[in-house]
Each structure stands twice: as structure tokens, then as C-alpha cells.
Design a protein around this motif. Structure first.
Motif, PDB file in Angstrom:
ATOM      1  N   GLY A 236       0.825  -1.202   0.000  1.00  0.00           N
ATOM      2  CA  GLY A 236       0.000   0.000   0.000  1.00  0.00           C
ATOM      3  C   GLY A 236       0.860   1.253   0.000  1.00  0.00           C
ATOM      4  O   GLY A 236       0.537   2.250  -0.655  1.00  0.00           O
ATOM      5  N   THR A 237       1.962   1.207   0.735  1.00  0.00           N
ATOM      6  CA  THR A 237       2.863   2.365   0.804  1.00  0.00           C
ATOM      7  C   THR A 237       3.371   2.734  -0.583  1.00  0.00           C
ATOM      8  O   THR A 237       3.388   3.908  -0.968  1.00  0.00           O
ATOM      9  CB  THR A 237       4.057   2.049   1.740  1.00  0.00           C
ATOM     10  OG1 THR A 237       3.558   1.874   3.056  1.00  0.00           O
ATOM     11  CG2 THR A 237       5.096   3.150   1.735  1.00  0.00           C
TER      12      THR A 237
ATOM     13  N   TYR B 149      -3.977   7.800   7.725  1.00  0.00           N
ATOM     14  CA  TYR B 149      -2.736   7.037   7.521  1.00  0.00           C
ATOM     15  C   TYR B 149      -2.728   6.495   6.099  1.00  0.00           C
ATOM     16  O   TYR B 149      -3.735   5.938   5.644  1.00  0.00           O
ATOM     17  CB  TYR B 149      -2.662   5.878   8.534  1.00  0.00           C
ATOM     18  CG  TYR B 149      -1.440   5.004   8.360  1.00  0.00           C
ATOM     19  CD1 TYR B 149      -0.177   5.461   8.735  1.00  0.00           C
ATOM     20  CD2 TYR B 149      -1.534   3.736   7.813  1.00  0.00           C
ATOM     21  CE1 TYR B 149       0.957   4.668   8.571  1.00  0.00           C
ATOM     22  CE2 TYR B 149      -0.413   2.930   7.646  1.00  0.00           C
ATOM     23  CZ  TYR B 149       0.830   3.404   8.027  1.00  0.00           C
ATOM     24  OH  TYR B 149       1.938   2.623   7.859  1.00  0.00           O
ATOM     25  N   HIS B 150      -1.613   6.686   5.404  1.00  0.00           N
ATOM     26  CA  HIS B 150      -1.535   6.206   4.015  1.00  0.00           C
ATOM     27  C   HIS B 150      -0.251   5.439   3.763  1.00  0.00           C
ATOM     28  O   HIS B 150       0.266   5.439   2.654  1.00  0.00           O
ATOM     29  CB  HIS B 150      -1.644   7.387   3.043  1.00  0.00           C
ATOM     30  CG  HIS B 150      -2.881   8.207   3.243  1.00  0.00           C
ATOM     31  ND1 HIS B 150      -4.128   7.769   2.877  1.00  0.00           N
ATOM     32  CD2 HIS B 150      -3.068   9.420   3.825  1.00  0.00           C
ATOM     33  CE1 HIS B 150      -5.033   8.683   3.197  1.00  0.00           C
ATOM     34  NE2 HIS B 150      -4.418   9.691   3.775  1.00  0.00           N
ATOM     35  N   GLY B 151       0.313   4.827   4.816  1.00  0.00           N
ATOM     36  CA  GLY B 151       1.560   4.101   4.663  1.00  0.00           C
ATOM     37  C   GLY B 151       2.725   4.950   5.125  1.00  0.00           C
ATOM     38  O   GLY B 151       2.544   6.052   5.655  1.00  0.00           O
TER      39      GLY B 151
ATOM     40  N   GLU C  90      -8.844   8.656   2.678  1.00  0.00           N
ATOM     41  CA  GLU C  90      -9.621   7.413   2.692  1.00  0.00           C
ATOM     42  C   GLU C  90     -11.090   7.815   2.619  1.00  0.00           C
ATOM     43  O   GLU C  90     -11.531   8.648   3.415  1.00  0.00           O
ATOM     44  CB  GLU C  90      -9.411   6.674   4.009  1.00  0.00           C
ATOM     45  CG  GLU C  90      -8.127   5.948   4.172  1.00  0.00           C
ATOM     46  CD  GLU C  90      -8.139   5.203   5.508  1.00  0.00           C
ATOM     47  OE1 GLU C  90      -8.530   4.037   5.530  1.00  0.00           O
ATOM     48  OE2 GLU C  90      -7.786   5.807   6.523  1.00  0.00           O
TER      49      GLU C  90
ATOM     50  N   ASN D 278      -8.325   4.123  10.023  1.00  0.00           N
ATOM     51  CA  ASN D 278      -7.160   3.951  10.878  1.00  0.00           C
ATOM     52  C   ASN D 278      -7.333   4.656  12.206  1.00  0.00           C
ATOM     53  O   ASN D 278      -6.401   4.721  13.008  1.00  0.00           O
ATOM     54  CB  ASN D 278      -5.890   4.430  10.165  1.00  0.00           C
ATOM     55  CG  ASN D 278      -5.381   3.359   9.210  1.00  0.00           C
ATOM     56  OD1 ASN D 278      -4.855   2.339   9.644  1.00  0.00           O
ATOM     57  ND2 ASN D 278      -5.589   3.562   7.925  1.00  0.00           N
TER      58      ASN D 278
ATOM     59  N   ASP E  42      -7.684   6.641  -1.115  1.00  0.00           N
ATOM     60  CA  ASP E  42      -6.861   5.542  -0.633  1.00  0.00           C
ATOM     61  C   ASP E  42      -7.810   4.449  -0.142  1.00  0.00           C
ATOM     62  O   ASP E  42      -8.409   4.555   0.929  1.00  0.00           O
ATOM     63  CB  ASP E  42      -5.945   6.045   0.495  1.00  0.00           C
ATOM     64  CG  ASP E  42      -5.051   4.954   1.038  1.00  0.00           C
ATOM     65  OD1 ASP E  42      -5.223   3.792   0.636  1.00  0.00           O
ATOM     66  OD2 ASP E  42      -4.189   5.268   1.885  1.00  0.00           O
TER      67      ASP E  42
ATOM     68  N   VAL F 184      -6.819   1.316   0.359  1.00  0.00           N
ATOM     69  CA  VAL F 184      -6.003   0.203   0.850  1.00  0.00           C
ATOM     70  C   VAL F 184      -6.773  -0.558   1.929  1.00  0.00           C
ATOM     71  O   VAL F 184      -6.736  -1.783   1.987  1.00  0.00           O
ATOM     72  CB  VAL F 184      -4.649   0.722   1.378  1.00  0.00           C
ATOM     73  CG1 VAL F 184      -3.935  -0.325   2.217  1.00  0.00           C
ATOM     74  CG2 VAL F 184      -3.767   1.142   0.197  1.00  0.00           C
ATOM     75  N   LYS F 185      -7.473   0.163   2.785  1.00  0.00           N
ATOM     76  CA  LYS F 185      -8.216  -0.524   3.845  1.00  0.00           C
ATOM     77  C   LYS F 185      -9.658  -0.809   3.477  1.00  0.00           C
ATOM     78  O   LYS F 185     -10.196  -1.835   3.870  1.00  0.00           O
ATOM     79  CB  LYS F 185      -8.163   0.276   5.146  1.00  0.00           C
ATOM     80  CG  LYS F 185      -6.855   0.046   5.860  1.00  0.00           C
ATOM     81  CD  LYS F 185      -6.959   0.337   7.306  1.00  0.00           C
ATOM     82  CE  LYS F 185      -6.871  -0.905   8.152  1.00  0.00           C
ATOM     83  NZ  LYS F 185      -6.834  -0.557   9.582  1.00  0.00           N
TER      84      LYS F 185
ATOM     85  N   LYS G  42      -4.139  -4.894   0.394  1.00  0.00           N
ATOM     86  CA  LYS G  42      -4.768  -5.840   1.320  1.00  0.00           C
ATOM     87  C   LYS G  42      -5.842  -6.744   0.694  1.00  0.00           C
ATOM     88  O   LYS G  42      -5.532  -7.825   0.207  1.00  0.00           O
ATOM     89  CB  LYS G  42      -5.341  -5.077   2.522  1.00  0.00           C
ATOM     90  CG  LYS G  42      -4.287  -4.192   3.244  1.00  0.00           C
ATOM     91  CD  LYS G  42      -4.833  -3.646   4.520  1.00  0.00           C
ATOM     92  CE  LYS G  42      -4.081  -2.456   5.080  1.00  0.00           C
ATOM     93  NZ  LYS G  42      -2.787  -2.712   5.652  1.00  0.00           N
TER      94      LYS G  42
HETATM   95  C1  LIG Z   1      -5.250   3.513   4.340  1.00  0.00           C
HETATM   96  C2  LIG Z   1      -3.894   2.888   4.211  1.00  0.00           C
HETATM   97  N1  LIG Z   1      -3.098   3.258   3.197  1.00  0.00           N
HETATM   98  C3  LIG Z   1      -1.876   2.723   3.009  1.00  0.00           C
HETATM   99  C4  LIG Z   1      -1.408   1.764   3.882  1.00  0.00           C
HETATM  100  C5  LIG Z   1      -0.045   1.173   3.664  1.00  0.00           C
HETATM  101  O1  LIG Z   1      -0.167  -0.140   3.236  1.00  0.00           O
HETATM  102  P1  LIG Z   1       1.052  -1.167   3.424  1.00  0.00           P
HETATM  103  O2  LIG Z   1       1.067  -1.523   4.879  1.00  0.00           O
HETATM  104  O3  LIG Z   1       0.698  -2.320   2.537  1.00  0.00           O
HETATM  105  O4  LIG Z   1       2.291  -0.465   3.002  1.00  0.00           O
HETATM  106  C6  LIG Z   1      -2.200   1.342   4.952  1.00  0.00           C
HETATM  107  C7  LIG Z   1      -1.711   0.296   5.876  1.00  0.00           C
HETATM  108  O5  LIG Z   1      -2.363  -0.082   6.816  1.00  0.00           O
HETATM  109  C8  LIG Z   1      -3.477   1.923   5.127  1.00  0.00           C
HETATM  110  O6  LIG Z   1      -4.250   1.568   6.140  1.00  0.00           O
END
Ligand SMILES: Cc1ncc(COP(=O)(O)O)c(C=O)c1O
Length: 413
Positions: free
Chosen positions: A100-101, A127-129, A192, A197, A225, A227-228, A253
């Protein structure tokens, strides 16, 4: 233990007094080094949405292994995976990464290349990594965070962040003030669609629509974002469920069945900056066949019906826990979205980071330890939520609810 800082491979895995070490997992259950069976309600922060060792994921991965592990060339399996992701999430183009990062970092780079501007706006508490600019104000201490309407960006001193503006979630007026002042230098707003988070914070009615309008008005790229959220939000993700289309989206994820995999993509006019080389995107392991097999498997398993069944179980858990909160008159409420849920320890609704910081962290920690001591793993840290995967059923929901009842009884005795 000596070879790993804190004895863990990601600092999230560390908690006091010590983390639990797992040797195997199947379905919704894990086995620890002492042979104890634990109900998993963390499910890899959402990466195990299909369940541990889901037979379709295992089968698809095994058949990919029979053909090779890494080609670093185009391959039919990566094209197939890209088409599945674009179809499902309603986007024009996608590129795969490994985390995700990486995906959020590349999405911002696309936005910077497309706009020729470099500043970023993010949400306070978002939070975005771990790419440097995203660590700004991801969990700032309130004494440093300034005015709630106009938060001070808080960065660790060792980060190279560039200009990052921070805005309260659910506050379009505050966002507009930043855009009005700095639109000439802001490339993107990353958010998000549902904050996941800091517990779960839902968007107010009309918030995301207004964000979309403001980004269009000021020429700022809107990045969701996911990712979650992703497939945990529903079979086409949060953006489609909430009816607001971003310019770019990041995924990880839930889309990979537990394999190491993430993606960024969106509208062609932005992804064209990958094609024209202004934002070249590299990575040895990108689109490796094993990860692509994970996408194929998840696309087969995570049908609208399968996810709706998991969501109904989640709703049942939320309803029953809400009844217990009312019965015992606890200062708490539940929040759910898709297959995720959480208990927030405040009576008032939580709409942004400052509200979240005013909740009762002591009871939240107690509740987490209570469950852990009784064989239920929820994510470490008090800011996450439970996940009802496709492998959870009535038995697991009953365990979650009855565990909360026993906690409520203990609290009131
Ligand atoms: C919203 C969000 N973006 C990005 C990430 C980063 O993902 P990764 O842990 O796969 O690097 C996370 C990780 O929890 C997240 O919650």
C-alpha cells in the motif's frame, strides 16, 4: 529475537507486554506457538478477507507455481488481473505494486506529474503508509496539532516531507480554505473515503461529493486511498458504494487473498503519465504470477453475494453489541462499514481526529486485552476494527458478541 528489532517484522506487530507468535492459520482461526487456538478478527488488517488458506486462493497459487515464479515480462496472468481490477473498481487503467505504501507514493507521483505541482493535502489522523509526506499528522499529539479547524502539520524531525497541508475530515469549508490559498501549488488531496485507521469514521452526507466538486473547481487530483476499504467495503469498493469517483485510487490488502500485492490506478488521463514516461513506474516484483493468481482467486471468491453474506453477519454482530451497550448503559457506540466494525468508547459520534482523541482509550485498551486473554485477536493498537471475513460464520459471531457481553458484565460489576 535478537536479530529482529523488537522481535517483529513490522513495528505494528509489537505490543506490550509481548506480541503473540502464530505458527499457522486456517479459515477464521489461528494457532499460536503454545498450541492455543485463537479466533482471528484482525484477518491481516483486511488482507485475509477471503479467509486463511482459502481453497480457491491455494489452488490458483499452486497452479501459478507450476508455471514459474517470476518472469519480469508481460504475461497473460498480469493482463488478466489488470482487467479484473479495472472491471470491478470501474477504473480505466491500473499498475501493480507490492505494498500500500508503494501505491500511495506512486499515486501522488502521478498527480504531481499530471499537474506540475508538488504539494499535498491530507486529512488529520489519516494514515496512508510510511512514505515520508504521509506520516505528517497521521496520529499527532494534540498539544502540537494546533487549531482543530486549521490543524498544524506535525512531522517527525527526520522526515523529508515537502509541503503537506492538513485538513480535518468531514469539514469541506476547511478544505476549501486551504485550496483557496494554495491551489497553485497543490497537486492532490489524498483521503480514505471512510477513515479506517482511527476506528471507523464515516463521511457525513454530502462530504465526499463536496470534496469532488472542490477538487474539480481548483484543479486538484482527488486520490481515494482504498487500501483498507477496498473489497471490505463491498464487492466494488468504497468509491462505487458511496457514489463518488476519485481521479486515482490505491488498493492493497483485500484484493490479493493474502499475497504480497497492491495497486494504483484510475482515469486514463492521469495514468497516461505512466505511459508517457513522465512518471515511470518500476519494480522487479510488480505483477509477479503468484500475486496475480491471488487477484484471480479473490475475483472469483468475492462475489456480491459472498460479501453480502459476510456483511449480514457483521451487521448482526453490530446490532447485538449495540443492544449490550444499551442494556449495560455503557458510554460507547458501534460503527460499521461493509464487513468491518468497531466499538468507539464515546457517546457522541466521532466525525474527525479530534473527536477520536476525546474517546476513552483506557477502556478501549482494557476491552482489547480482555478479548486477547480470552482467545480473540483483534488488531493491535486501539485504532483498528474487526473484520468479518468470508470464513467467519454464526459460531464466530456468537463468540465475538458473548465475549463483549462478558466484558460488559465485568465492567459493571
Ligand atoms: C489507508 C492505508 N493506506 C496505506 C497503507 C499502507 O499499506 P502497506 O502496509 O501495505 O504499506 C495502509 C496500511 O495499513 C493503510 O491503512
Amino acid at each position: 529475537m535478537k536479530s529482529l528489532p523488537l522481535g517483529v517484522t513490522s513495528s505494528f506487530q509489537h505490543w506490550d507486554p509481548y506480541p503473540i507468535s502464530i505458527v499457522s492459520a486456517k479459515g477464521a482461526w489461528m494457532t499460536d506457538v503454545d498450541g492455543r487456538q485463537l479466533l482471528d478478527l484482525s484477518m491481516g488488517f483486511g488482507a485475509m478477507l477471503a479467509g486463511h488458506l482459502n481453497p480457491v486462493v491455494v489452488e490458483e497459487t499452486k497452479s501459478a507455481l507450476n508455471t514459474g515464479m517470476l518472469f519480469v515480462t508481460p504475461s497473460p496472468i498480469s493482463t488478466d488481473a489488470a482487467e479484473r481490477i479495472c472491471r470491478r473498481f470501474g477504473i480505466d487503467q491500473v499498475r501493480f505494486t507490492n505494498s500500500g505504501t508503494e501505491s500511495t507514493m506512486y499515486a501522488v507521483r502521478v498527480a504531481r506529474s499530471a499537474t506540475g505541482k508538488s504539494d499535498i493535502v491530507k486529512v488529520e489522523g489519516g494514515y496512508h503508509g510510511s512514505y515520508d509526506p504521509f506520516v505528517v499528522s497521521s496520529k499527532p499529539s494534540i498539544d502540537k496539532a494546533g487549531d482543530a479547524e486549521d490543524p498544524t502539520p506535525v512531522a517527525d524531525s527526520n522526515l523529508v516531507t515537502g509541503n503537506v497541508y492538513v485538513t480535518p475530515y468531514n469539514n469541506p469549508d476547511a478544505l476549501e480554505r486551504i485550496f483557496e490559498k494554495h491551489a497553485k501549488t497543490i497537486s492532490c488531496f489524498i483521503v480514505e473515503p471512510v477513515l479506517e485507521n482511527i476506528g471507523i469514521i464515516l463521511p457525513d452526507a454530502g462530504y465526499l461529493e463536496r470534496v469532488r466538486e472542490l477538487c474539480d473547481q481548483y484543479g486538484i487530483v482527488l486520490i481515494f486511498d482504498e487500501v483498507k476499504t477496498g473489497l471490505t467495503a463491498g464487492h466494488q469498493g468504497a468509491a462505487q458504494r458511496l457514489g463518488v469517483q476519485p481521479d486515482l485510487i490505491t488498493l492493497a490488502k483485500s484484493i490479493g487473498g493474502g499475497l504480497t500485492l497492491a495497486a494504483f490506478g484510475g482515469k486514463k488521463k492521469y495514468m497516461d503519465f505512466v505511459s508517457n514516461g513522465k512518471m515511470a513506474h518500476f519494480g522487479t516484483f510488480n505483477g509477479n504470477p503468484l500475486a496475480m493468481a491471488g487477484i484471480r482467486a479473490v475475483d472469483k471468491i468475492c462475489t456480491a453475494d459472498a460479501l453480502a453474506t459476510a456483511e449480514a453477519f457483521n451487521q448482526q454482530a453490530l446490532d447485538r453489541i449495540t443492544e449490550i451497550i444499551e442494556e449495560f448503559q455503557l458510554p460507547a457506540h458501534t460503527v460499521g462499514f461493509g464487513v468491518k466494525g468497531c466499538i468507539t468508547w464515546s457517546v457522541a459520534p466521532v466525525r474527525n481526529y479530534r473527536d477520536y482523541k476525546a474517546t476513552d482509550f483506557a477502556v478501549a485498551e482494557l476491552s482489547w486485552l480482555w478479548s486477547l486473554n480470552r482467545g480473540i485477536i483483534t488488531p493491535p493498537g486501539l485504532d483498528e476494527q474487526w473484520l468479518i471475513s468470508l470464513a467467519h460464520g454464526q459460531k464466530e459471531i456468537d463468540i465475538l458478541v458473548e465475549d463483549f457481553r462478558s466484558f460488559a458484565v465485568a465492567l459493571r460489576s
